[in-house]
Design a protein around this motif. Structure first.
Motif, mmCIF file in Angstrom:
data_model
loop_
_atom_site.group_PDB
_atom_site.id
_atom_site.type_symbol
_atom_site.label_atom_id
_atom_site.label_comp_id
_atom_site.label_asym_id
_atom_site.label_seq_id
_atom_site.Cartn_x
_atom_site.Cartn_y
_atom_site.Cartn_z
ATOM 1 N N ILE A 261 6.213 -9.506 -34.736
ATOM 2 C CA ILE A 261 7.612 -9.714 -34.386
ATOM 3 C C ILE A 261 7.685 -10.237 -32.961
ATOM 4 O O ILE A 261 6.685 -10.238 -32.230
ATOM 5 N N ASP A 262 8.864 -10.670 -32.544
ATOM 6 C CA ASP A 262 9.014 -11.260 -31.213
ATOM 7 C C ASP A 262 8.759 -10.236 -30.118
ATOM 8 O O ASP A 262 8.041 -10.506 -29.150
ATOM 9 N N ALA A 263 9.359 -9.045 -30.267
ATOM 10 C CA ALA A 263 9.225 -8.044 -29.197
ATOM 11 C C ALA A 263 9.634 -6.669 -29.711
ATOM 12 O O ALA A 263 10.381 -6.546 -30.683
ATOM 13 N N PHE A 264 9.124 -5.658 -29.024
ATOM 14 C CA PHE A 264 9.524 -4.276 -29.252
ATOM 15 C C PHE A 264 10.028 -3.744 -27.918
ATOM 16 O O PHE A 264 9.331 -3.838 -26.902
ATOM 17 N N LYS A 265 11.250 -3.184 -27.915
ATOM 18 C CA LYS A 265 11.896 -2.806 -26.669
ATOM 19 C C LYS A 265 12.185 -1.316 -26.621
ATOM 20 O O LYS A 265 12.801 -0.760 -27.524
ATOM 21 N N LEU A 266 11.709 -0.679 -25.550
ATOM 22 C CA LEU A 266 11.972 0.733 -25.288
ATOM 23 C C LEU A 266 12.684 0.819 -23.947
ATOM 24 O O LEU A 266 12.053 0.987 -22.905
ATOM 25 N N LYS A 267 14.002 0.610 -23.994
ATOM 26 C CA LYS A 267 14.830 0.507 -22.789
ATOM 27 C C LYS A 267 14.276 -0.596 -21.893
ATOM 28 O O LYS A 267 14.237 -1.747 -22.298
ATOM 29 N N SER A 268 13.781 -0.270 -20.685
ATOM 30 C CA SER A 268 13.331 -1.321 -19.763
ATOM 31 C C SER A 268 11.937 -1.859 -20.105
ATOM 32 O O SER A 268 11.504 -2.865 -19.536
ATOM 33 N N PHE A 269 11.227 -1.201 -21.009
ATOM 34 C CA PHE A 269 9.885 -1.643 -21.368
ATOM 35 C C PHE A 269 9.966 -2.616 -22.546
ATOM 36 O O PHE A 269 10.608 -2.321 -23.560
ATOM 37 N N THR A 270 9.304 -3.758 -22.411
ATOM 38 C CA THR A 270 9.259 -4.748 -23.486
ATOM 39 C C THR A 270 7.819 -5.118 -23.794
ATOM 40 O O THR A 270 7.058 -5.517 -22.908
ATOM 41 N N LEU A 271 7.441 -4.961 -25.044
ATOM 42 C CA LEU A 271 6.125 -5.364 -25.521
ATOM 43 C C LEU A 271 6.293 -6.612 -26.375
ATOM 44 O O LEU A 271 7.016 -6.598 -27.380
ATOM 45 N N ASN A 272 5.638 -7.694 -25.968
ATOM 46 C CA ASN A 272 5.807 -8.969 -26.643
ATOM 47 C C ASN A 272 4.789 -9.173 -27.757
ATOM 48 O O ASN A 272 3.618 -8.812 -27.625
ATOM 49 N N ARG A 273 5.253 -9.713 -28.859
ATOM 50 C CA ARG A 273 4.445 -10.090 -30.018
ATOM 51 C C ARG A 273 3.595 -8.944 -30.563
ATOM 52 O O ARG A 273 2.396 -9.098 -30.801
ATOM 53 N N PRO A 274 4.182 -7.772 -30.752
ATOM 54 C CA PRO A 274 3.394 -6.686 -31.340
ATOM 55 C C PRO A 274 3.184 -6.905 -32.835
ATOM 56 O O PRO A 274 3.964 -7.576 -33.510
ATOM 57 N N LEU A 275 2.124 -6.303 -33.339
ATOM 58 C CA LEU A 275 1.856 -6.340 -34.766
ATOM 59 C C LEU A 275 2.776 -5.371 -35.497
ATOM 60 O O LEU A 275 3.188 -4.350 -34.948
ATOM 61 N N VAL A 276 3.076 -5.690 -36.746
ATOM 62 C CA VAL A 276 3.925 -4.831 -37.559
ATOM 63 C C VAL A 276 3.397 -4.838 -38.987
ATOM 64 O O VAL A 276 2.847 -5.837 -39.461
#
Length: 457
Positions: A261-276
């Motif tokens: 996916i494009d990103a996973f967001k945990l408030k101010s933390f953003t992880l780009n291109r994580p696997l799903v």
């Protein structure tokens, strides 16, 4: 929720091995609680991090065992019981049936009460647990180390648990002794509980759309994310996926899609291109009954943070660590490997034989001795790395590799030099990397070469 979802090796990688989800019938438990029994009310415990899951030492009725720490399991499980320890005493038992994620239905188990569990200095003298005595259920080959059981909610609910993935330590604190420190770089999340399992709210970005998601927090899963497909919400893999075996469940196998996916967001933390992973809906119908639940977050993401879990205050605190920017990768070979079976290995050594009567001698000032060295040979049984599955049309399948092949060498190096995780890591390289395997099949040695191939972008 109880699972081993070995989608990731402890360093930088992910490898899907198996997933275990357990549905436990609701009983009226009258058990004790965990208390850290030392003056400080705090204890630190070293753990092993294997495929993004945490393995901790646990004593059960004075028998030392290794348990997987799983925030999603409600009651401790001891499995492969007959192999784990014949001396383990289980008390006050009754037979029940458990339902696991998979397609083979229920399995028999024993419910035991009044047991003593010790995790470091944390002790519970009246712990209930379940025993799965089917000796065919053995998860050690997937991790490469003995695993005797799983523990989760009971430990988390009684103590504040700090997890340092980088130092490989957990800290257990009696709630009245725990103090929160000011942390500007931390994010705090409220927890919700359903059937003794923790959920929190985050968001995912898919096709440039931000979608709020309620997720199970699942330290027992080594995958990054599981999402339940929902076209109306935008939770969809579209064309960027491949069909894959997702893991072995307690009641069978689980299949689905792998994607990014494009990103996973945990408030101010953003992880780009994580696997799903998108598990097939036929396996997850019960999971969808939790109102608003959209999936789960596992160890491949959780290991990127130092975490405080405080179930009593319904709070989780995250602080990013040095794992945060690690690349999300996946197995590009199409094979799964287990530490199963045996290899007969020849080892050579030298034995010194003294010969005082020989004319060719070494003068030691006290006695004349000639050392004669003779090569000795012995055969040693070692555990083997065996291919447990081969994905159709994968690079490994096209190279002729088959389930049951024993891997002897990888890129001309004997596989005995590697741990299971190190070996699997080789399949998480870059697209285009060349892999050469020497395998043994029915007594014959066969060489196979293939190129790692990316199926999702």
């Amino acid at each position: 929720m109880l699972k081993f979802f070995l989608t990731s090796v402890a360093m930088k990688i992910k490898n899907s091995f198996f997933f275990l989800l357990l549905f436990i019938p609701v009983f009226c438990f009258t058990q004790g609680k965990y208390v850290v029994k030392n003056k400080k009310g705090v204890d630190k415990i070293n753990f092993k991090l294997l495929n993004n899951v945490i393995i901790i030492p646990v004593e059960v009725n004075d028998v030392k065992l290794s348990f997987l720490l799983d925030s999603g399991v409600s009651k401790p499980i001891v499995f492969n019981f007959l192999k784990a320890s014949d001396s383990l005493k289980i008390l006050n038992t009754e037979t029940i049936y458990l339902k696991g994620l998979g397609n083979n239905g229920k399995i028999a188990a024993l419910k035991s009460s009044g047991n003593t569990f010790k995790v470091g200095d944390a002790v519970n003298n009246n712990q209930d647990f379940y025993v799965i005595f089917d000796s065919s259920i053995n998860f050690a080959p997937k991790l490469g180390v003995p695993i005797h059981g799983i523990i989760g909610y009971d430990l988390f609910k009684d103590l504040v648990v700090d997890i340092s993935y980088t130092k490989k330590k957990i800290k257990l604190t009696n709630p009245e002794k725990h103090k929160y420190k000011a942390c500007k770089k931390c994010e705090t999340f409220n927890l919700e509980f359903y059937n003794s399992k923790p959920y929190f709210n985050a968001s995912v970005a898919i096709n440039n759309k931000n979608i709020p998601v309620k997720l199970l927090i699942d330290t027992g899963s080594s995958d990054a994310l599981w999402l339940f497909e929902n076209d109306s919400l935008g939770l969809t893999s579209k064309n960027n996926y491949f069909d894959d075996f997702l893991g072995h469940g307690l009641s069978g196998s689980v299949h689905g899609k792998r994607s990014k996916i494009d990103a996973f967001k945990l408030k101010s933390f953003t992880l780009n291109r994580p696997l799903v992973a998108y598990p097939d809906s036929s396996y997850t119908s019960i999971l969808r009954q939790i109102k608003g639940r959209r999936g789960s977050v596992g160890g491949e993401i959780l290991k990127r943070f130092n975490i405080t879990m405080d179930y009593r205050k319904a709070r989780m605190v995250l602080k990013r660590n040095s794992n945060f920017n690690q690349r999300f990768s996946y197995n590009k070979s199409g094979i799964e490997v287990e530490n199963e079976g045996i290899r007969l290995v020849t080892e050579y050594g030298q034995n010194a034989i003294s010969d005082r009567d020989s004319p060719n001698v070494i003068n030691t000032n006290s006695v004349n001795v000639r050392a004669v060295f003779a090569n000795t040979r012995k055969y040693i049984i070692k555990k083997a790395y065996t291919i447990s599955s081969v994905r159709d049309n994968s690079p490994a399948a096209k190279a002729g590799l088959k389930k049951g092949d024993v891997i002897l060498k990888i890129n001309n190096n004997d596989t005995l030099k590697y741990s299971l995780q190190q070996l699997i890591y080789k399949f998480y390289g870059n697209e285009g990397d060349k892999i050469t395997l020497e395998v043994e099949r029915l007594g014959r040695k066969i060489k196979a070469t293939f190129i790692l191939e990316s199926l999702i972008k």
